[in-house]
Motif scaffolding. Sequence first.
Motif, PDB file in Angstrom:
ATOM      1  N   THR A 159       0.989  -1.072  -0.073  1.00 37.91           N
ATOM      2  CA  THR A 159      -0.613  -0.436   0.113  1.00 37.91           C
ATOM      3  C   THR A 159       1.012   1.013  -0.228  1.00 37.91           C
ATOM      4  OG1 THR A 159      -1.607  -1.120   1.157  1.00 37.91           O
ATOM      5  CG2 THR A 159      -1.816   1.155   1.134  1.00 37.91           C
ATOM      6  N   HIS A 173       0.675   4.858   0.316  1.00 40.24           N
ATOM      7  CA  HIS A 173       0.034   5.605   1.353  1.00 40.24           C
ATOM      8  C   HIS A 173       0.139   7.052   0.766  1.00 40.24           C
ATOM      9  CE1 HIS A 173      -1.053   2.956   4.423  1.00 40.24           C
ATOM     10  NE2 HIS A 173       0.460   3.021   4.690  1.00 40.24           N
ATOM     11  N   GLU A 192       5.759   7.294   2.107  1.00 40.54           N
ATOM     12  CA  GLU A 192       5.031   6.087   2.953  1.00 40.54           C
ATOM     13  C   GLU A 192       4.515   4.865   2.406  1.00 40.54           C
ATOM     14  OE1 GLU A 192       1.907   6.417   7.012  1.00 40.54           O
ATOM     15  OE2 GLU A 192       2.116   7.541   5.171  1.00 40.54           O
ATOM     16  N   THR A 200       2.751   0.800   3.207  1.00 36.01           N
ATOM     17  CA  THR A 200       3.093  -0.679   4.149  1.00 36.01           C
ATOM     18  C   THR A 200       2.983  -2.092   3.291  1.00 36.01           C
ATOM     19  OG1 THR A 200       1.643   0.413   5.778  1.00 36.01           O
ATOM     20  CG2 THR A 200       1.299  -1.955   5.859  1.00 36.01           C
ATOM     21  N   ASP A 253       3.258  -6.374   2.949  1.00 39.89           N
ATOM     22  CA  ASP A 253       2.387  -7.411   3.732  1.00 39.89           C
ATOM     23  C   ASP A 253       3.038  -8.787   2.867  1.00 39.89           C
ATOM     24  OD1 ASP A 253       1.813  -9.664   5.232  1.00 39.89           O
ATOM     25  OD2 ASP A 253      -0.471  -7.852   5.132  1.00 39.89           O
ATOM     26  N   TRP A 300       5.440  -4.575   7.119  1.00 42.01           N
ATOM     27  CA  TRP A 300       6.489  -3.558   7.368  1.00 42.01           C
ATOM     28  C   TRP A 300       5.889  -1.272   7.040  1.00 42.01           C
ATOM     29  CZ3 TRP A 300      11.007  -5.208   3.773  1.00 42.01           C
ATOM     30  CH2 TRP A 300      12.142  -5.259   4.245  1.00 42.01           C
ATOM     31  N   HIS A 301       5.172  -0.837   7.769  1.00 41.60           N
ATOM     32  CA  HIS A 301       5.494   0.415   7.935  1.00 41.60           C
ATOM     33  C   HIS A 301       6.766   1.403   7.781  1.00 41.60           C
ATOM     34  CE1 HIS A 301       2.462   3.855   9.232  1.00 41.60           C
ATOM     35  NE2 HIS A 301       2.727   4.329   7.408  1.00 41.60           N
ATOM     36  N   GLU A 302       6.600   1.771   6.239  1.00 40.64           N
ATOM     37  CA  GLU A 302       8.205   2.636   6.557  1.00 40.64           C
ATOM     38  C   GLU A 302       8.087   3.436   5.640  1.00 40.64           C
ATOM     39  OE1 GLU A 302      11.389  -0.450   5.160  1.00 40.64           O
ATOM     40  OE2 GLU A 302      10.425  -0.066   3.327  1.00 40.64           O
ATOM     41  N   ASN A 341      11.105   3.642   9.474  1.00 42.81           N
ATOM     42  CA  ASN A 341      10.335   2.751   9.733  1.00 42.81           C
ATOM     43  C   ASN A 341       8.848   3.341  11.014  1.00 42.81           C
ATOM     44  OD1 ASN A 341       9.088   0.172  11.379  1.00 42.81           O
ATOM     45  ND2 ASN A 341      10.347  -0.211  12.984  1.00 42.81           N
TER      46      ASN A 341
END
Length: 116
Positions: free
Chosen positions: A65, A67, A79, A81, A83, A94-96, A115
Amino acid sequence: MDIKALATEMDRIVTQGAIVDAVKQFFAEDATTSDYNNLTTKNKAQMVEKMEGFANSIKKVNGITHHHTIVDGNVSASEFTFDFEMTDNSTIFWHEIIRRIWNNDGQVIQEEYFNA
């Protein structure tokens, strides 16, 4: 150079899961990277090798994703994510934030991962 257009295109390719292709297309030969695990690369060839190894260890993409992307001068920040289910049966979520510095030729010369 229109850094916003370049960053948008690179993010589109990453979102499709073609992370290696994004590196091959947008990185300068002398580009460096660093991440929050203190892993670094010193040039495009090292980053391609690192990303090919990573991509080959993904069993299933549950989602990528995108963002937001912001651009200020020759710096972009995107930004994401990520998965993934990995071949060793582990999972990665990871959300980075990926910060990129671009040169005047429209190539990434430095990429750093944070991170989120």
